[in-house]
Design an enzyme around this catalytic site. Sequence first.
Site, PDB file in Angstrom:
ATOM      1  NE  ARG A 133      -3.992  -1.360   0.311  1.00  0.00           N
ATOM      2  CZ  ARG A 133      -3.870  -3.027  -0.915  1.00  0.00           C
ATOM      3  NH1 ARG A 133      -2.348  -3.327  -1.732  1.00  0.00           N
ATOM      4  NH2 ARG A 133      -4.879  -4.026  -0.939  1.00  0.00           N
TER       5      ARG A 133
ATOM      6  CB  SER B 210      17.594  14.267   2.881  1.00  0.00           C
ATOM      7  OG  SER B 210      18.284  12.616   4.175  1.00  0.00           O
TER       8      SER B 210
ATOM      9  CD  GLU C   5      -3.256   0.835  -4.200  1.00  0.00           C
ATOM     10  OE1 GLU C   5      -3.828   0.520  -5.022  1.00  0.00           O
ATOM     11  OE2 GLU C   5      -3.248   0.776  -3.064  1.00  0.00           O
TER      12      GLU C   5
END
Length: 147
Positions: free
Chosen positions: A89, A115, A92
């Site tokens: 997830r 960073s 995604e």
Amino acid sequence: MNEAKAKAAEEIRAAKQREGLSWAEIAEAIGKPKEWTVSALLGQHPVPEAAAVKVGELLGLSDESVQALQRQPYRTGLGDAANDPTIYRFIEAINVYGPAIKELIHEEFGDGIMSAINFKLDVSRRPDPSGDRVVVTLDGKFLDYNW
């Protein structure tokens, strides 16, 4: 991740369960943030000697695992972990929102990146009437491209 660090991570997970400790309790014992502690104990950061020894004592770890915790890791791909539903997830979310995040960073800060080395992470719970929310804060220093 190298084999010694992977073996240490598995020993830590088993010992954590056996001892009935939370990640927050382990982090408190070594004086580090819970998010860093979990990442380090799962092999993604070198653990300072004193903290590695303390974790070893707390969890009853082997000498080999205490030594492995102190080594600089190889930070390679996710491997099979990428198939885990929680990790997937996040992948995604970055696939969907990554280009927008990049555009917003460039608009707000200029040409550069966030960073992941000078970085803080916070994971918390926020109550919500429709079901509690997971709040993940990624807090990285802006690094501008210098030409």
